[in-house]
Motif scaffolding. Structure first.
Motif, short mmCIF file in Angstrom:
data_model
loop_
_atom_site.label_atom_id
_atom_site.label_comp_id
_atom_site.label_asym_id
_atom_site.label_seq_id
_atom_site.Cartn_x
_atom_site.Cartn_y
_atom_site.Cartn_z
N LYS A 11 0.94 -1.24 0.15
CA LYS A 11 0.00 0.08 -0.06
C LYS A 11 0.85 1.22 0.04
N ILE A 12 0.51 2.14 -0.61
CA ILE A 12 1.00 3.69 -0.70
C ILE A 12 -0.26 4.56 -0.07
N ILE A 13 0.20 5.30 0.87
CA ILE A 13 -0.69 6.19 1.54
C ILE A 13 -0.23 7.69 1.59
N ALA A 14 -0.82 8.32 1.03
CA ALA A 14 -0.46 9.85 0.92
C ALA A 14 -1.01 10.72 2.04
N TYR A 15 0.01 11.63 2.58
CA TYR A 15 -0.15 12.77 3.73
C TYR A 15 0.15 14.26 3.20
N ASP A 99 -5.55 7.38 -11.20
CA ASP A 99 -5.69 7.45 -9.76
C ASP A 99 -4.46 7.29 -9.02
N PHE A 100 -3.49 6.45 -9.63
CA PHE A 100 -2.15 6.25 -8.71
C PHE A 100 -1.32 7.52 -8.89
N LYS A 101 -1.40 8.29 -9.93
CA LYS A 101 -0.64 9.46 -10.13
C LYS A 101 -1.23 10.56 -9.11
N LYS A 102 -2.77 10.40 -8.88
CA LYS A 102 -3.15 11.34 -7.67
C LYS A 102 -2.60 11.36 -6.47
N VAL A 103 -2.26 9.91 -6.16
CA VAL A 103 -1.74 9.54 -4.79
C VAL A 103 -0.24 9.96 -4.69
N VAL A 104 0.54 9.48 -5.76
CA VAL A 104 2.17 9.78 -5.62
C VAL A 104 2.55 11.26 -6.09
N LEU A 105 1.98 11.73 -7.21
CA LEU A 105 2.38 12.69 -7.92
C LEU A 105 1.41 14.10 -7.80
N GLU A 106 0.31 13.92 -7.26
CA GLU A 106 -0.63 15.42 -7.19
C GLU A 106 0.10 16.36 -6.63
N TYR A 107 0.04 17.62 -6.91
CA TYR A 107 0.41 18.67 -6.34
C TYR A 107 -0.42 19.36 -5.15
N ASP A 108 -0.08 19.18 -4.17
CA ASP A 108 -0.91 19.73 -2.78
C ASP A 108 -0.82 21.36 -2.92
N GLY A 109 -1.91 21.92 -3.43
CA GLY A 109 -1.92 23.61 -3.51
C GLY A 109 -1.70 24.28 -2.30
N ASN A 111 0.06 22.97 0.53
CA ASN A 111 1.38 23.25 1.15
C ASN A 111 2.25 23.34 -0.11
N HIS A 112 1.86 23.47 -1.36
CA HIS A 112 2.76 24.02 -2.52
C HIS A 112 3.90 22.90 -2.62
N GLN A 113 3.71 21.55 -2.58
CA GLN A 113 4.33 20.36 -2.79
C GLN A 113 3.61 19.40 -2.79
N PRO A 114 4.37 18.10 -3.44
CA PRO A 114 3.70 16.98 -3.80
C PRO A 114 3.54 16.33 -2.31
N ASN A 115 2.56 15.46 -2.37
CA ASN A 115 2.35 14.78 -0.97
C ASN A 115 3.59 13.96 -0.41
N TYR A 116 3.31 13.64 0.95
CA TYR A 116 4.18 12.88 1.69
C TYR A 116 3.63 11.46 1.64
N LEU A 117 4.54 10.52 1.19
CA LEU A 117 4.04 9.30 1.02
C LEU A 117 4.65 7.95 1.92
N LYS A 118 3.76 7.02 2.52
CA LYS A 118 4.18 6.00 3.28
C LYS A 118 3.95 4.72 2.57
N VAL A 119 4.96 3.92 2.34
CA VAL A 119 4.95 2.54 1.52
C VAL A 119 5.08 1.34 2.65
N LYS A 127 9.09 6.07 4.19
CA LYS A 127 8.36 7.03 4.40
C LYS A 127 9.07 7.90 3.52
N GLY A 128 8.56 8.83 2.48
CA GLY A 128 9.51 9.65 1.61
C GLY A 128 8.43 10.28 0.65
N LYS A 129 9.02 11.02 -0.42
CA LYS A 129 8.46 11.54 -1.61
C LYS A 129 9.05 10.88 -2.95
#
Length: 231
Positions: A11-15, A99-109, A111-119, A127-129
């Motif tokens: 699983k990959i979860i976005a924060y 759908d996958f790109k929305k989790v790992v790549l989508e830009y957080d407007g 916080n002005h950066q992509p999501n933090y990810l937990k695998v 935990k990373g980006k």
């Protein structure tokens, strides 16, 4: 605890925040693999200082720092019907990849950066980006719609600030420190934690261009530079 042998999926979860709190989970920000990866690869790199004074003989390199660890993963997308859990779709795998790109790549407007990810999968917890991704399309229907692809992703490790400090156990005032402002933090208090004395907060404020040290923003990152201690 003995393993039950039960099949679990990676699983990959976005924060939205670097603390990976439950409250920071991104809405619809969870991805579960169709097929678990055959492997994952960790890469570790250290940076060496090779500076040498003019006119001197060769010196041995000196350790400078350990760079963040990196993990490489392959994610399979399949809508051929060959895999028991997959289904044939008019759009092939396009929607799955989006759908996958929305989790790992989508830009957080916000916080002005992509999501933090937990695998997470088995003993793996990373935990990373996302720092790199390529998608290789493998199979197509006669009309050209892709029905199988592999996404090759590279994540650079991210450790929460408190955990990083605990791991390094490095409180030397001679080193530059980066800290994230949390609820209840003040500049004098943070200065005390780094330098052992709160009186250096004005130098820290100057180093960060802060004009009003009483108004810090939660989540704000501050640099605590090396300072010459005064009595």
């Amino acid at each position: 605890m003995l393993s039950t042998g039960e099949l679990t999926k990676l699983k990959i979860i976005a924060y939205s925040g670097p603390e990976f709190n439950e409250s920071d989970k991104v809405s619809d920000g969870e991805f579960e693999t169709l097929i678990n990866p055959e492997k994952y690869v960790f890469n570790y790199v250290t940076e060496q200082n090779e500076d040498q004074a003019t006119g001197t003989s060769a010196n041995s390199t000196r350790f400078n720092k350990k760079l963040p660890e990196v993990i490489d993963l392959d994610i399979v997308f399949d809508r051929t019907g060959a895999i028991k859990t997959s289904k044939v779709s008019d759009e092939g795998i396009i929607d799955d990849i989006e759908d996958f790109k929305k989790v790992v790549l989508e830009y957080d407007g916000e916080n002005h950066q992509p999501n933090y990810l937990k695998v997470s999968w088995g003993t793996l917890l990373f935990k990373g980006k996302l720092t790199e991704m390529s998608i290789e399309f493998k199979l197509f229907r006669p009309d050209g719609v892709p029905i199988r692809a592999i996404a090759k992703i590279k994540l650079t490790g991210f450790v929460e600030d408190d955990l990083r400090v605990a791991k390094e156990n490095n409180q030397s005032p001679d080193l530059t420190h980066l800290r994230t402002v949390k609820d209840g933090d003040t500049l004098p208090l943070m200065s005390y934690r780094i330098y052992g004395d709160s009186k250096y907060y004005l130098e820290v404020a100057k180093a960060n261009g802060i004009t009003n040290f009483r108004h810090l923003t939660i989540g704000q990152q501050l640099v605590f530079p090396p300072l010459e201690k005064t009595s």
